[in-house]
Design a protein around this motif. Structure first.
Motif, PDB file in Angstrom:
ATOM      1  N   ALA A  29      -8.991   0.314   6.273  1.00 30.71           N
ATOM      2  CA  ALA A  29      -8.734   1.753   6.212  1.00 30.71           C
ATOM      3  C   ALA A  29      -9.177   2.572   7.212  1.00 30.71           C
ATOM      4  CB  ALA A  29      -8.861   2.310   4.793  1.00 30.71           C
ATOM      5  N   ASP A  30     -10.400   2.264   7.535  1.00 30.36           N
ATOM      6  CA  ASP A  30     -11.104   2.968   8.932  1.00 30.36           C
ATOM      7  C   ASP A  30     -10.475   2.583   9.955  1.00 30.36           C
ATOM      8  OD1 ASP A  30     -12.699   4.205   6.954  1.00 30.36           O
ATOM      9  OD2 ASP A  30     -14.367   3.330   7.255  1.00 30.36           O
ATOM     10  N   ILE A  31     -10.272   1.246  10.291  1.00 32.01           N
ATOM     11  CA  ILE A  31      -9.477   0.782  11.312  1.00 32.01           C
ATOM     12  C   ILE A  31      -8.088   1.687  11.470  1.00 32.01           C
ATOM     13  CG2 ILE A  31      -8.465  -0.931  12.667  1.00 32.01           C
ATOM     14  CD1 ILE A  31     -10.527  -2.950  11.072  1.00 32.01           C
ATOM     15  N   PHE A  32      -7.454   1.858  10.706  1.00 35.18           N
ATOM     16  CA  PHE A  32      -6.152   2.589  10.788  1.00 35.18           C
ATOM     17  C   PHE A  32      -6.361   4.050  11.182  1.00 35.18           C
ATOM     18  CE2 PHE A  32      -3.948  -1.045   8.745  1.00 35.18           C
ATOM     19  CZ  PHE A  32      -2.589  -0.999   9.110  1.00 35.18           C
ATOM     20  N   VAL A  33      -7.259   4.501  10.681  1.00 29.00           N
ATOM     21  CA  VAL A  33      -7.636   6.010  10.911  1.00 29.00           C
ATOM     22  C   VAL A  33      -8.398   6.077  12.252  1.00 29.00           C
ATOM     23  CG1 VAL A  33      -9.150   8.013  10.159  1.00 29.00           C
ATOM     24  CG2 VAL A  33      -7.794   6.603   8.675  1.00 29.00           C
ATOM     25  N   THR A  34      -9.247   5.498  12.360  1.00 32.18           N
ATOM     26  CA  THR A  34     -10.203   5.700  13.706  1.00 32.18           C
ATOM     27  C   THR A  34      -9.323   5.048  15.071  1.00 32.18           C
ATOM     28  OG1 THR A  34     -11.628   3.817  13.545  1.00 32.18           O
ATOM     29  CG2 THR A  34     -12.287   6.128  12.723  1.00 32.18           C
ATOM     30  N   ASP A  35      -8.819   3.848  14.924  1.00 34.76           N
ATOM     31  CA  ASP A  35      -8.496   3.070  15.906  1.00 34.76           C
ATOM     32  C   ASP A  35      -6.908   2.939  16.216  1.00 34.76           C
ATOM     33  OD1 ASP A  35     -11.039   2.618  16.616  1.00 34.76           O
ATOM     34  OD2 ASP A  35     -11.041   0.827  15.161  1.00 34.76           O
ATOM     35  N   PRO A  83       0.621  -1.831 -10.853  1.00 39.15           N
ATOM     36  CA  PRO A  83      -0.645  -1.858 -11.713  1.00 39.15           C
ATOM     37  C   PRO A  83      -1.680  -2.582 -10.983  1.00 39.15           C
ATOM     38  CG  PRO A  83       1.318  -2.691 -13.203  1.00 39.15           C
ATOM     39  CD  PRO A  83       1.774  -2.357 -11.843  1.00 39.15           C
ATOM     40  N   ARG A  84      -1.183  -3.496 -10.189  1.00 37.76           N
ATOM     41  CA  ARG A  84      -2.597  -4.371  -9.714  1.00 37.76           C
ATOM     42  C   ARG A  84      -2.972  -3.640  -8.454  1.00 37.76           C
ATOM     43  NH1 ARG A  84       1.021  -9.892  -9.222  1.00 37.76           N
ATOM     44  NH2 ARG A  84       1.428 -10.409 -11.181  1.00 37.76           N
ATOM     45  N   VAL A  85      -2.104  -3.033  -7.699  1.00 37.58           N
ATOM     46  CA  VAL A  85      -2.556  -2.506  -6.454  1.00 37.58           C
ATOM     47  C   VAL A  85      -3.119  -1.065  -6.813  1.00 37.58           C
ATOM     48  CG1 VAL A  85      -1.566  -1.293  -4.256  1.00 37.58           C
ATOM     49  CG2 VAL A  85      -0.743  -3.673  -5.036  1.00 37.58           C
ATOM     50  N   GLY A  86      -2.601  -0.485  -7.707  1.00 30.44           N
ATOM     51  CA  GLY A  86      -3.149   1.069  -7.952  1.00 30.44           C
ATOM     52  C   GLY A  86      -2.831   1.918  -6.880  1.00 30.44           C
ATOM     53  N   PHE A  87      -2.351   1.636  -5.833  1.00 31.61           N
ATOM     54  CA  PHE A  87      -1.794   2.593  -4.734  1.00 31.61           C
ATOM     55  C   PHE A  87      -2.734   3.367  -4.337  1.00 31.61           C
ATOM     56  CE2 PHE A  87       2.370   0.989  -6.524  1.00 31.61           C
ATOM     57  CZ  PHE A  87       2.713   0.077  -5.524  1.00 31.61           C
ATOM     58  N   ASN A  88      -3.858   2.874  -4.013  1.00 31.30           N
ATOM     59  CA  ASN A  88      -5.165   3.877  -3.638  1.00 31.30           C
ATOM     60  C   ASN A  88      -5.394   3.932  -2.147  1.00 31.30           C
ATOM     61  OD1 ASN A  88      -6.550   1.401  -2.516  1.00 31.30           O
ATOM     62  ND2 ASN A  88      -7.287   1.001  -4.557  1.00 31.30           N
ATOM     63  N   GLN A  89      -6.310   4.558  -1.850  1.00 23.85           N
ATOM     64  CA  GLN A  89      -6.339   4.969  -0.434  1.00 23.85           C
ATOM     65  C   GLN A  89      -6.792   3.783   0.461  1.00 23.85           C
ATOM     66  OE1 GLN A  89      -7.235   8.576   1.018  1.00 23.85           O
ATOM     67  NE2 GLN A  89      -6.166   9.752  -0.694  1.00 23.85           N
ATOM     68  N   SER A  90      -7.156   2.868   0.113  1.00 21.90           N
ATOM     69  CA  SER A  90      -7.850   1.784   0.779  1.00 21.90           C
ATOM     70  C   SER A  90      -6.679   0.820   1.335  1.00 21.90           C
ATOM     71  CB  SER A  90      -8.633   0.790  -0.208  1.00 21.90           C
ATOM     72  OG  SER A  90      -7.733   0.021  -1.017  1.00 21.90           O
ATOM     73  N   ARG A  91      -5.278   1.348   1.113  1.00 22.56           N
ATOM     74  CA  ARG A  91      -3.931   0.728   1.430  1.00 22.56           C
ATOM     75  C   ARG A  91      -3.401   1.724   2.514  1.00 22.56           C
ATOM     76  NH1 ARG A  91      -3.516  -4.156  -1.030  1.00 22.56           N
ATOM     77  NH2 ARG A  91      -4.647  -4.391  -2.919  1.00 22.56           N
ATOM     78  N   PRO A  92      -3.608   1.824   3.715  1.00 26.78           N
ATOM     79  CA  PRO A  92      -3.228   3.015   4.555  1.00 26.78           C
ATOM     80  C   PRO A  92      -1.791   2.884   4.760  1.00 26.78           C
ATOM     81  CG  PRO A  92      -4.592   1.532   5.866  1.00 26.78           C
ATOM     82  CD  PRO A  92      -4.647   1.209   4.480  1.00 26.78           C
ATOM     83  N   LEU A  93      -0.997   1.865   4.717  1.00 27.66           N
ATOM     84  CA  LEU A  93       0.182   2.062   4.729  1.00 27.66           C
ATOM     85  C   LEU A  93       1.121   2.420   3.628  1.00 27.66           C
ATOM     86  CD1 LEU A  93       0.891  -1.322   6.840  1.00 27.66           C
ATOM     87  CD2 LEU A  93       0.913   1.125   7.761  1.00 27.66           C
ATOM     88  N   LEU A  94       0.557   2.743   2.480  1.00 29.62           N
ATOM     89  CA  LEU A  94       1.057   3.024   1.066  1.00 29.62           C
ATOM     90  C   LEU A  94       0.836   4.612   1.004  1.00 29.62           C
ATOM     91  CD1 LEU A  94       0.482  -0.126  -1.232  1.00 29.62           C
ATOM     92  CD2 LEU A  94       2.386   0.578   0.325  1.00 29.62           C
ATOM     93  N   LEU A  95       0.059   5.078   1.921  1.00 30.22           N
ATOM     94  CA  LEU A  95      -0.291   6.700   1.518  1.00 30.22           C
ATOM     95  C   LEU A  95       1.208   7.501   1.713  1.00 30.22           C
ATOM     96  CD1 LEU A  95      -3.259   7.190   3.964  1.00 30.22           C
ATOM     97  CD2 LEU A  95      -3.293   6.939   1.420  1.00 30.22           C
ATOM     98  N   GLY A  96       0.922   8.518   1.068  1.00 31.75           N
ATOM     99  CA  GLY A  96       2.375   9.334   0.878  1.00 31.75           C
ATOM    100  C   GLY A  96       2.850   9.250  -0.632  1.00 31.75           C
ATOM    101  N   ASN A  97       4.049   8.488  -0.566  1.00 31.67           N
ATOM    102  CA  ASN A  97       4.640   8.101  -1.795  1.00 31.67           C
ATOM    103  C   ASN A  97       4.399   6.829  -1.918  1.00 31.67           C
ATOM    104  OD1 ASN A  97       6.348   7.403  -3.848  1.00 31.67           O
ATOM    105  ND2 ASN A  97       8.001   8.762  -3.252  1.00 31.67           N
ATOM    106  N   PRO A  98       3.394   6.215  -2.460  1.00 34.00           N
ATOM    107  CA  PRO A  98       3.059   4.644  -2.277  1.00 34.00           C
ATOM    108  C   PRO A  98       4.185   3.912  -2.952  1.00 34.00           C
ATOM    109  CG  PRO A  98       1.079   6.043  -3.764  1.00 34.00           C
ATOM    110  CD  PRO A  98       2.408   6.850  -3.509  1.00 34.00           C
ATOM    111  N   ARG A  99       4.791   4.247  -4.155  1.00 40.20           N
ATOM    112  CA  ARG A  99       5.661   3.241  -4.594  1.00 40.20           C
ATOM    113  C   ARG A  99       6.974   3.063  -3.887  1.00 40.20           C
ATOM    114  NH1 ARG A  99       4.965   2.481 -10.168  1.00 40.20           N
ATOM    115  NH2 ARG A  99       3.097   3.389 -11.061  1.00 40.20           N
TER     116      ARG A  99
END
Length: 189
Positions: free
Chosen positions: A51-57, A119-135
């Motif tokens: 997630a940090d690589i996506f944000v910073t790099d 339910p497995r992913v939880g669509f949390n912030q550690s998955r940067p490509l799923l931010l916004g509307n995760p589903r």
């Protein structure tokens, strides 16, 4: 006379929430081999979480690190390998997987529906490509990637409504995989 393929015993690909890392760990334990995850390799190389690589790099920097991790792992690792969900998008990664499969290696596409991935992913912030509307993002990513997962796979296993142990057992029972595995010694009860 055909020789046994080199490289991993099996490579797992699929979207977030398909169970790649969990199933890989179960298979590795059962077979008495190491499990390697290319996202872990990327984090180790970069010295920070994905997630940090996506944000910073940025995503291009992440994808470059991911490509190198996949190419290296497929060529060097001899245990169970799980790839990040987007790793198959890179042409070099697909070429390495195609060569591995052509040499007799097994690439398993762990397929999963949104209803079971959520339910497995939880669509949390550690998955940067799923931010916004995760589903919606997950479904869009899956729609974009499904054909590529199917292209690189030598077999597909649906993980919906199944435990990771059930999925691992199906993979282990596949004759292409089973022929390459020397079972780990069983502990006495």
């Amino acid at each position: 006379m055909s020789t046994a393929p080199t490289g991993p015993l099996v490579v797992l690909v699929g979207p977030p929430g398909s169970g790649k890392s969990t199933v890989a760990a179960i298979l590795a334990r059962a077979w008495g081999v190491a499990h390697r995850d290319t996202d872990d390799d990327v984090e180790r190389t970069a010295g920070k979480p994905v997630a940090d690589i996506f944000v910073t790099d940025g995503e291009p920097a992440f994808r470059a690190l991911e490509r190198e991790a996949v190419v290296t792992a497929v060529r060097e690792h001899d245990g169970v390998l799980s790839l990040g969900g987007g790793a198959v998008l890179d042409p070099d990664s697909r070429r390495v997987l195609a060569d591995y499969a052509e040499a007799g290696g097994t690439v398993v596409f762990l397929d999963v529906s949104l209803a079971h991935a959520a339910p497995r992913v939880g669509f949390n912030q550690s998955r940067p490509l799923l931010l916004g509307n995760p589903r919606a993002r997950w479904q869009a990513l899956m729609n974009e990637r499904r054909a590529v997962y199917e292209q690189v796979a030598t077999t597909t296993v649906l993980t919906d409504a199944r435990t990771p142990e059930q999925v691992a057992a199906e993979i282990a029972a596949d004759p292409r995989t089973d022929a390459r595995v020397t079972p780990a010694p069983q502990e006495e009860q």
